[in-house]
Motif scaffolding. Structure first.
Motif, mmCIF file in Angstrom:
data_model
loop_
_atom_site.group_PDB
_atom_site.id
_atom_site.type_symbol
_atom_site.label_atom_id
_atom_site.label_comp_id
_atom_site.label_asym_id
_atom_site.label_seq_id
_atom_site.Cartn_x
_atom_site.Cartn_y
_atom_site.Cartn_z
ATOM 1 N N LYS A 99 0.848 -1.192 0.000
ATOM 2 C CA LYS A 99 0.000 0.000 0.000
ATOM 3 C C LYS A 99 0.880 1.238 0.000
ATOM 4 C CE LYS A 99 -4.199 -1.844 1.838
ATOM 5 N NZ LYS A 99 -5.392 -1.530 2.593
ATOM 6 N N GLN A 100 0.432 2.230 -0.767
ATOM 7 C CA GLN A 100 1.153 3.488 -0.866
ATOM 8 C C GLN A 100 0.183 4.634 -0.622
ATOM 9 O OE1 GLN A 100 3.944 3.756 -4.256
ATOM 10 N NE2 GLN A 100 3.135 1.762 -4.834
ATOM 11 N N ASP A 101 0.738 5.774 -0.238
ATOM 12 C CA ASP A 101 -0.078 6.961 -0.026
ATOM 13 C C ASP A 101 -0.503 7.565 -1.353
ATOM 14 O OD1 ASP A 101 0.287 6.769 2.708
ATOM 15 O OD2 ASP A 101 1.869 8.282 2.782
ATOM 16 N N LEU A 102 -1.729 8.027 -1.400
ATOM 17 C CA LEU A 102 -2.230 8.876 -2.470
ATOM 18 C C LEU A 102 -2.872 10.086 -1.816
ATOM 19 C CD1 LEU A 102 -4.015 6.442 -4.964
ATOM 20 C CD2 LEU A 102 -1.722 7.397 -5.129
ATOM 21 N N VAL A 103 -2.760 11.236 -2.447
ATOM 22 C CA VAL A 103 -3.403 12.452 -1.962
ATOM 23 C C VAL A 103 -4.352 12.931 -3.055
ATOM 24 C CG1 VAL A 103 -3.079 14.806 -1.138
ATOM 25 C CG2 VAL A 103 -1.375 13.045 -0.585
ATOM 26 N N LEU A 104 -5.632 13.044 -2.700
ATOM 27 C CA LEU A 104 -6.647 13.467 -3.667
ATOM 28 C C LEU A 104 -7.122 14.876 -3.354
ATOM 29 C CD1 LEU A 104 -6.706 10.312 -3.826
ATOM 30 C CD2 LEU A 104 -9.075 10.541 -4.497
ATOM 31 N N ASN A 105 -7.227 15.678 -4.398
ATOM 32 C CA ASN A 105 -7.860 16.991 -4.329
ATOM 33 C C ASN A 105 -8.994 16.973 -5.330
ATOM 34 O OD1 ASN A 105 -6.357 18.908 -2.469
ATOM 35 N ND2 ASN A 105 -4.689 17.885 -3.563
ATOM 36 N N ILE A 106 -10.181 17.283 -4.833
ATOM 37 C CA ILE A 106 -11.392 17.104 -5.627
ATOM 38 C C ILE A 106 -12.228 18.377 -5.596
ATOM 39 C CG2 ILE A 106 -13.483 15.713 -5.879
ATOM 40 C CD1 ILE A 106 -11.947 13.539 -4.204
ATOM 41 N N SER A 107 -12.737 18.753 -6.743
ATOM 42 C CA SER A 107 -13.648 19.884 -6.887
ATOM 43 C C SER A 107 -14.954 19.344 -7.466
ATOM 44 C CB SER A 107 -13.019 20.918 -7.825
ATOM 45 O OG SER A 107 -13.917 21.942 -8.115
ATOM 46 N N ILE A 108 -16.048 19.532 -6.731
ATOM 47 C CA ILE A 108 -17.353 19.011 -7.138
ATOM 48 C C ILE A 108 -18.279 20.184 -7.436
ATOM 49 C CG2 ILE A 108 -19.337 17.604 -6.454
ATOM 50 C CD1 ILE A 108 -17.425 16.259 -4.373
ATOM 51 N N ASN A 109 -18.701 20.301 -8.692
ATOM 52 C CA ASN A 109 -19.642 21.346 -9.100
ATOM 53 C C ASN A 109 -21.042 20.741 -9.141
ATOM 54 O OD1 ASN A 109 -17.628 23.433 -9.673
ATOM 55 N ND2 ASN A 109 -16.986 22.010 -11.244
ATOM 56 N N TYR A 110 -21.976 21.365 -8.420
ATOM 57 C CA TYR A 110 -23.313 20.783 -8.280
ATOM 58 C C TYR A 110 -24.382 21.870 -8.220
ATOM 59 C CZ TYR A 110 -23.144 22.137 -3.365
ATOM 60 O OH TYR A 110 -23.074 22.864 -2.202
ATOM 61 N N LEU A 111 -25.610 21.431 -8.403
ATOM 62 C CA LEU A 111 -26.754 22.339 -8.331
ATOM 63 C C LEU A 111 -27.245 22.430 -6.896
ATOM 64 C CD1 LEU A 111 -28.708 21.040 -11.455
ATOM 65 C CD2 LEU A 111 -27.266 23.091 -11.290
ATOM 66 N N THR A 112 -27.404 23.649 -6.411
ATOM 67 C CA THR A 112 -27.938 23.828 -5.064
ATOM 68 C C THR A 112 -29.450 23.630 -5.092
ATOM 69 O OG1 THR A 112 -28.175 26.202 -5.397
ATOM 70 C CG2 THR A 112 -26.123 25.444 -4.374
ATOM 71 N N GLN A 113 -29.990 23.328 -3.917
ATOM 72 C CA GLN A 113 -31.436 23.145 -3.783
ATOM 73 C C GLN A 113 -32.002 24.103 -2.739
ATOM 74 O OE1 GLN A 113 -31.833 18.925 -2.916
ATOM 75 N NE2 GLN A 113 -32.074 18.490 -5.081
ATOM 76 N N GLY A 114 -31.404 25.271 -2.635
ATOM 77 C CA GLY A 114 -31.878 26.278 -1.702
ATOM 78 C C GLY A 114 -31.217 26.231 -0.345
ATOM 79 N N GLU A 115 -30.261 25.322 -0.146
ATOM 80 C CA GLU A 115 -29.611 25.225 1.157
ATOM 81 C C GLU A 115 -28.824 26.481 1.520
ATOM 82 O OE1 GLU A 115 -26.968 22.655 -1.614
ATOM 83 O OE2 GLU A 115 -29.049 23.195 -1.460
#
Length: 118
Positions: free
Chosen positions: A25-41
């Motif tokens: 097992k080795q280290d991985l580093v993830l950077n994630i950007s999620i674009n989504y539709l809001t529902q009024g929150e």
């Protein structure tokens, strides 16, 4: 449209195809950007209406740490497909870093962007 960023998610998995990498097992580093539709929150301040990034993170951890991969490209694609399966998500950008993959480099990374088909 809104964006959630998951930064520096440190995971351990089997990744690589070179003899010295197999079965380790080795280290991985993830950077994630999620674009989504809001529902009024953003107006209501109701947690039940928000995109549940904690649950998304748990699913990513289970996916990555529960499998083995030859390529960073496959890790990024599988995580992107998982996130895009959420109905509100419109697009995702992922960078997967593999620290110490090269002797004189801090890391090697692969970046991928995917969108839903509408």
């Amino acid at each position: 449209m809104a964006t959630i960023f998951i930064k520096d998610l440190l995971l351990r998995t089997q990744v690589g195809f070179n003899p010295h990498e197999l079965g380790k097992k080795q280290d991985l580093v993830l950077n994630i950007s999620i674009n989504y539709l809001t529902q009024g929150e953003e107006l209501s301040d109701e947690p039940g209406e928000a995109l549940d990034y904690r649950e998304i993170c748990k699913q990513i951890i289970a996916l990555v740490e529960g499998n083995s991969f030859n390529l960073l490209e496959k890790v990024a694609n599988d995580v992107a497909d998982l996130i895009l399966s959420i109905p509100r998500v419109q697009s995702v950008e992922i960078e997967v870093d593999k620290p110490h993959a090269l002797r004189f480099a801090r890391s090697v990374s692969f970046s991928l962007s995917k969108t839903t088909r509408q």
